[in-house]
Enzyme design. Structure first.
Site, mmCIF file in Angstrom:
data_model
loop_
_atom_site.group_PDB
_atom_site.id
_atom_site.type_symbol
_atom_site.label_atom_id
_atom_site.label_comp_id
_atom_site.label_asym_id
_atom_site.label_seq_id
_atom_site.Cartn_x
_atom_site.Cartn_y
_atom_site.Cartn_z
ATOM 1 N N LYS A 47 -33.188 51.951 -23.777
ATOM 2 C CA LYS A 47 -32.685 51.679 -22.429
ATOM 3 C C LYS A 47 -32.509 53.006 -21.715
ATOM 4 C CE LYS A 47 -28.836 49.639 -19.903
ATOM 5 N NZ LYS A 47 -27.613 48.825 -19.995
ATOM 6 N N LYS A 95 -36.270 48.852 -21.552
ATOM 7 C CA LYS A 95 -35.696 48.561 -20.251
ATOM 8 C C LYS A 95 -35.539 49.827 -19.440
ATOM 9 C CE LYS A 95 -31.417 47.031 -18.252
ATOM 10 N NZ LYS A 95 -30.040 46.774 -18.474
HETATM 11 C C1 PBG Z 1 -25.017 46.823 -18.728
HETATM 12 C C2 PBG Z 1 -26.345 46.454 -18.190
HETATM 13 C C3 PBG Z 1 -27.026 46.967 -17.074
HETATM 14 C C4 PBG Z 1 -28.172 46.174 -16.928
HETATM 15 C C5 PBG Z 1 -28.164 45.252 -17.946
HETATM 16 N N1 PBG Z 1 -27.051 45.449 -18.730
HETATM 17 C C6 PBG Z 1 -26.677 48.004 -16.101
HETATM 18 C C7 PBG Z 1 -26.433 49.398 -16.503
HETATM 19 O O1 PBG Z 1 -26.718 49.824 -17.615
HETATM 20 O O2 PBG Z 1 -25.898 50.110 -15.637
HETATM 21 C C8 PBG Z 1 -29.197 46.318 -15.825
HETATM 22 C C9 PBG Z 1 -29.996 45.095 -15.534
HETATM 23 C C10 PBG Z 1 -30.723 45.104 -14.250
HETATM 24 O O3 PBG Z 1 -30.776 46.126 -13.522
HETATM 25 O O4 PBG Z 1 -31.282 44.060 -13.921
HETATM 26 N N2 PBG Z 1 -24.943 48.005 -19.411
#
Ligand code: PBG
Length: 343
Positions: free
Chosen positions: A214, A267
């Site tokens: 991520k 992601k």
């Molecule tokens: C929580 C999380 C996030 C997303 C999914 N889980 C945001 C972040 O890490 O700030 C993003 C999902 C999206 O942008 O659709 N940590």
């Protein structure tokens, strides 16, 4: 040398214009369908839902047209609709009533996602897989994905203190009926901590989909409005990955696989299709790609202005993610896709 040349000449004779005409396979729409290498199936899609505490049924999310913060009953209704459309899974995010320094609302039995899990299960039984996101940024008053400490001389998320809380949250979500826990906080050791906690309490059948690679991405902007989870200071670069790194993503995935992840996620999706491909090829286990909020909102915004055709562009993007190697795709377009594929 000469046999090489003969072979090369043979290949050329069999494989070149005018004997070969690539357009022959593109002439007839039916033939185009038959030679298509990648097809989108609704059965590979996971629909994200934002569940909000309180009585308001559906609160529109300004930066994500077509998406809403849903009350618990509204989330159950939305899940029923997902089943009717043929979707196999939803991924739940919670917006709690109250936030504190550690995010304790995340592991309450009457927490908003816990309530939603039970309500959705009542509504749809086992016709839908219930994935629950596991993270603290929506639950902490500072908006970071865990417990803070100043131990390093810098205020930062304390990795190991956060692991214990992740285990509590995972157990609570499993008790409420989650089929799959999806830790998204990028803490080291999170998969092992969750797996161990689940197994000790008799939840060895609950799967883990790890947000393994991520990235610290600006494409999450609209989500942070949707989930009310923007960090109140600083950013997430001490736990989420540098967009410039791919070898590091493979190390992240390797560790999560070792710790017992059943599904690994990359992601965002679009700017990281090379990573999706490499993870699929290297590890061979199910790979999920998250078509994130910013990727959705860009298409919506351009379509609203008449600059892009929403349906064609969205389908092209989703096909690209699948072609790169994703076995499943988390996308805010999932319901639209159901309608597009049915049309
Ligand atoms: C929580 C999380 C996030 C997303 C999914 N889980 C945001 C972040 O890490 O700030 C993003 C999902 C999206 O942008 O659709 N940590």
């Amino acid at each position: 040398m000469s046999s090489d040349r003969t072979r090369a000449a043979g290949v050329a004779a069999r494989g070149a214009f005018p004997q070969v005409r690539m357009r022959r396979l593109r002439q007839h729409p039916l033939l185009r369908d038959m030679v298509r290498e990648t097809t989108l199936s609704l059965r590979d899609f996971i629909l994200p839902l934002f569940v909000r505490a309180g009585r308001q049924q559906r609160v529109p999310i300004g930066s994500m047209p077509g998406q809403f913060q849903l009350s618990v009953p509204a989330a159950a209704a939305e899940s029923r609709e997902a089943v009717q459309l043929g979707l196999p899974a939803v991924l739940l995010f919670g917006i709690p009533e109250r936030k504190d320094a550690v995010g304790s609302a995340a592991w309450e039995e009457e927490g908003v996602v816990q309530q939603a899990l039970r309500a959705i299960r009542d509504a749809v039984g086992d016709r839908l897989l219930l994935f629950a996101d596991l993270c603290f940024c929506e639950y902490t008053d500072h908006g970071h994905c865990g417990v803070l400490s100043d131990r390093t001389g810098r205020t930062d998320v304390d990795n190991d203190a956060t692991l214990a809380n992740l285990a509590r949250q995972a157990l609570s979500l499993a008790r409420a009926g989650a089929d799959c826990i999806a830790p998204s906080g990028m803490m080291d050791g999170m998969v092992a901590a969750i797996r161990q906690a689940l197994d000790q309490q008799g939840f060895e059948h609950v799967a883990i989909m790890s947000y393994a690679a991520k990235y610290a991405s600006a494409f999450y902007g609209p989500f942070r409005e949707a989930a009310e989870s923007a960090p109140q200071f600083g950013d997430r670069r001490s736990y989420q990955m540098d967009p410039a790194n791919a070898a590091e993503a493979l190390r992240e995935v390797a560790l999560d696989v070792q710790e017992g992840a059943d599904i690994v996620m990359v992601k965002p999706a679009l700017a990281y299709l090379d990573v999706v491909r490499r993870v699929k090829e290297r590890f061979g286990l199910p790979v999920a790609a998250y078509n994130v909020s910013g990727e959705y909102s860009m298409v919506k915004a351009a379509a609203e202005r008449g600059w892009l055709d929403e349906r064609t562009v969205a389908m092209e993007i989703l096909t690209g993610i699948k072609r790169a190697g994703a076995d499943m795709i988390i996308s805010y377009f999932a319901k639209d896709l159901a309608r597009w594929l049915a049309a």
